[in-house]
Motif scaffolding. Sequence first.
Motif, PDB file in Angstrom:
ATOM      1  N   LEU A 187       0.458  -5.269   8.761  1.00 39.08           N
ATOM      2  CA  LEU A 187       1.284  -4.635   7.730  1.00 39.08           C
ATOM      3  C   LEU A 187       2.702  -4.434   8.256  1.00 39.08           C
ATOM      4  N   GLY A 188       3.696  -4.815   7.453  1.00 46.80           N
ATOM      5  CA  GLY A 188       5.083  -4.716   7.897  1.00 46.80           C
ATOM      6  C   GLY A 188       5.785  -3.451   7.457  1.00 46.80           C
ATOM      7  N   SER A 189       5.558  -3.015   6.222  1.00 44.56           N
ATOM      8  CA  SER A 189       6.221  -1.822   5.693  1.00 44.56           C
ATOM      9  C   SER A 189       5.431  -1.325   4.490  1.00 44.56           C
ATOM     10  N   ILE A 190       5.772  -0.113   4.055  1.00 48.03           N
ATOM     11  CA  ILE A 190       5.043   0.560   2.974  1.00 48.03           C
ATOM     12  C   ILE A 190       6.000   0.840   1.816  1.00 48.03           C
ATOM     13  N   PRO A 191       5.634   0.460   0.587  1.00 47.02           N
ATOM     14  CA  PRO A 191       6.466   0.816  -0.564  1.00 47.02           C
ATOM     15  C   PRO A 191       6.380   2.314  -0.859  1.00 47.02           C
ATOM     16  N   GLY A 192       7.508   2.914  -1.160  1.00 42.29           N
ATOM     17  CA  GLY A 192       7.550   4.348  -1.423  1.00 42.29           C
ATOM     18  C   GLY A 192       7.278   4.678  -2.869  1.00 42.29           C
ATOM     19  N   THR A 193       6.320   3.980  -3.455  1.00 41.89           N
ATOM     20  CA  THR A 193       5.909   4.261  -4.823  1.00 41.89           C
ATOM     21  C   THR A 193       4.913   5.419  -4.825  1.00 41.89           C
ATOM     22  N   ALA A 194       4.420   5.777  -6.007  1.00 39.30           N
ATOM     23  CA  ALA A 194       3.556   6.952  -6.196  1.00 39.30           C
ATOM     24  C   ALA A 194       4.314   8.253  -5.957  1.00 39.30           C
ATOM     25  N   ALA A 195       5.625   8.157  -5.734  1.00 43.58           N
ATOM     26  CA  ALA A 195       6.435   9.368  -5.609  1.00 43.58           C
ATOM     27  C   ALA A 195       6.656  10.001  -6.977  1.00 43.58           C
ATOM     28  N   GLU A 196       6.811   9.145  -8.007  1.00 42.21           N
ATOM     29  CA  GLU A 196       7.140   9.595  -9.358  1.00 42.21           C
ATOM     30  C   GLU A 196       8.294  10.597  -9.268  1.00 42.21           C
ATOM     31  N   VAL A 197       8.038  11.882  -9.505  1.00 34.30           N
ATOM     32  CA  VAL A 197       9.013  12.934  -9.223  1.00 34.30           C
ATOM     33  C   VAL A 197       8.359  13.896  -8.241  1.00 34.30           C
ATOM     34  N   LEU A 198       9.027  14.150  -7.127  1.00 34.53           N
ATOM     35  CA  LEU A 198       8.446  14.990  -6.079  1.00 34.53           C
ATOM     36  C   LEU A 198       8.622  16.464  -6.398  1.00 34.53           C
ATOM     37  N   ASP A 199       8.034  16.843  -7.513  1.00 31.76           N
ATOM     38  CA  ASP A 199       7.998  18.225  -7.964  1.00 31.76           C
ATOM     39  C   ASP A 199       6.624  18.421  -8.589  1.00 31.76           C
ATOM     40  N   ASP A 200       5.846  19.338  -8.057  1.00 38.03           N
ATOM     41  CA  ASP A 200       4.450  19.423  -8.463  1.00 38.03           C
ATOM     42  C   ASP A 200       4.250  19.939  -9.879  1.00 38.03           C
ATOM     43  N   LEU A 219       5.150   6.266  13.266  1.00 36.50           N
ATOM     44  CA  LEU A 219       4.349   5.179  13.820  1.00 36.50           C
ATOM     45  C   LEU A 219       5.063   3.831  13.751  1.00 36.50           C
ATOM     46  N   GLY A 220       6.351   3.851  13.405  1.00 36.59           N
ATOM     47  CA  GLY A 220       7.145   2.628  13.431  1.00 36.59           C
ATOM     48  C   GLY A 220       7.059   1.777  12.187  1.00 36.59           C
ATOM     49  N   ILE A 221       6.580   2.334  11.077  1.00 40.55           N
ATOM     50  CA  ILE A 221       6.478   1.593   9.819  1.00 40.55           C
ATOM     51  C   ILE A 221       7.555   2.087   8.853  1.00 40.55           C
ATOM     52  N   TYR A 222       8.461   1.193   8.483  1.00 40.73           N
ATOM     53  CA  TYR A 222       9.490   1.530   7.501  1.00 40.73           C
ATOM     54  C   TYR A 222       8.859   1.704   6.115  1.00 40.73           C
ATOM     55  N   THR A 223       9.494   2.540   5.305  1.00 43.87           N
ATOM     56  CA  THR A 223       9.086   2.699   3.911  1.00 43.87           C
ATOM     57  C   THR A 223      10.316   2.561   3.021  1.00 43.87           C
ATOM     58  N   THR A 224      10.069   2.357   1.755  1.00 40.57           N
ATOM     59  CA  THR A 224      11.129   2.504   0.757  1.00 40.57           C
ATOM     60  C   THR A 224      10.969   3.884   0.113  1.00 40.57           C
ATOM     61  N   SER A 225      11.815   4.190  -0.853  1.00 40.07           N
ATOM     62  CA  SER A 225      11.665   5.420  -1.634  1.00 40.07           C
ATOM     63  C   SER A 225      11.997   5.117  -3.083  1.00 40.07           C
ATOM     64  N   THR A 226      11.354   5.835  -3.996  1.00 42.81           N
ATOM     65  CA  THR A 226      11.542   5.592  -5.428  1.00 42.81           C
ATOM     66  C   THR A 226      11.590   6.912  -6.187  1.00 42.81           C
ATOM     67  N   PHE A 238       0.803  -1.212   0.000  1.00 43.93           N
ATOM     68  CA  PHE A 238       0.000   0.000   0.000  1.00 43.93           C
ATOM     69  C   PHE A 238       0.844   1.275   0.000  1.00 43.93           C
ATOM     70  N   SER A 239       0.980   1.842  -1.175  1.00 40.23           N
ATOM     71  CA  SER A 239       1.752   3.063  -1.362  1.00 40.23           C
ATOM     72  C   SER A 239       1.112   4.226  -0.611  1.00 40.23           C
ATOM     73  N   PRO A 240       1.844   5.336  -0.446  1.00 36.62           N
ATOM     74  CA  PRO A 240       1.230   6.532   0.143  1.00 36.62           C
ATOM     75  C   PRO A 240      -0.041   6.975  -0.589  1.00 36.62           C
ATOM     76  N   GLN A 241      -0.089   6.754  -1.908  1.00 39.37           N
ATOM     77  CA  GLN A 241      -1.314   7.089  -2.637  1.00 39.37           C
ATOM     78  C   GLN A 241      -2.484   6.232  -2.171  1.00 39.37           C
ATOM     79  N   GLU A 242      -2.232   4.953  -1.922  1.00 37.44           N
ATOM     80  CA  GLU A 242      -3.298   4.082  -1.435  1.00 37.44           C
ATOM     81  C   GLU A 242      -3.715   4.448  -0.008  1.00 37.44           C
TER      82      GLU A 242
END
Length: 391
Positions: free
Chosen positions: A191-204, A230-237, A163-167
């Motif tokens: 849930l163990g961790s969150i994928p850091g997808t939906a980042a695309e490019v962090l420029d609006d 809250l103690g949940i690791y994420t990745t970044s993309t 579940f990405s930040p978008q989800e």
Amino acid sequence: MIYPNDAIINQTCDSILTRALQGFDISPEEAVILLKQSDPQAIPSASDTIAQIQFTADQLRKTQAGDIVTYIINRNINFTNICEQHCSFCAFRRDNRDTDAYWLNWGQILEKAADAVERGATEICMQGGLNPQAKINDSALSYYIKLVETIKTEFPKLHLHAFSPQEIQFIARMDGISYGDVIIALRDAGLGSIPGTAAEVLDDDVRKILCPEKITSATWLEIVTTAHQLGIYTTSTMLSGHIETPEQQVIHLEKLRSLQKTAIEKGYPAKISEFILLPFVGQEAPKPLKKRVGRDQPILEDALLLTAVARIYLGKYIPNHQPSWVKLGLAGATEALTWGCNDIGGTLMEEHITTMAGAVGGTCMEVETLQQAIASLDRPFKERNTLYQLL
């Protein structure tokens, strides 16, 4: 366009790279200088400078992450391709009425999880489209909790990376609750961790063209920060190689570095575990963006240079860097291991989102194949879990 002469550029790049090797953070402006060495109009000595950038990134990888190349045995489950959004790069999404739309039932999800366990997986990575019908008792959160519990009840030892930040934002919006409430409920369900997808490019400015219906950069950062608190690791993309400029790539890297520095300085119980570069695949992308970008597959040289600069910029704070063999092919991903990466990713077992975009890397990788690719570089390999603990 007027460029400084070769001597000035060489002196500037040498100074930047020397400082990076000494452990100093390079500035956003310095990172842009490094990235612009790939400009086809640039100075003749750019190839020599790029070789020095590669060397620096590889040396920093060795210092920050060691010589061992890690991999994970995992499985993707893309549980639905029905999505309310219309991102300009996405060939995966479908409307509910489309003949090839799908929505996995609980039995199908359990079957995939069981197959993953049988094949030695320690992780299930689960993401899907934003399906407005995904509710139980008129609650989106109840549906997503059921997704987690369906797998964790049957296979409690599997790490669920989902579940990405978008989800997360989608669930919160559908149910009228906070991001923190969503993350706490999913965490407590398993849930163990969150994928850091939906980042695309962090420029609006980029996001307005690439994914105008998606969350803003600030919201992505807010949700990831909340997860860490809250103690949940994420990745970044980063989704790279489409309409973004080198300056916008560095804006993205700076936001990730700043977020991670804050998590470290404030002692959050979790933080970003890895950075993954995701070069744009346009073969089956919607026509307007495909026409604007003007190519089907990633440019390997550009991806490798950005991989190296990402290591130089982020590695002190995010030491684990991974290429995408799905997008670059195994040969390209193996080459990225000499440009700053220390991990080659996972077996995946199935992959739909990038494959439907026309990627040539495939959908599944055998453990032995990953090991052979790593061994071809005379580097040792080790299996890891989601949080980079060696197994």
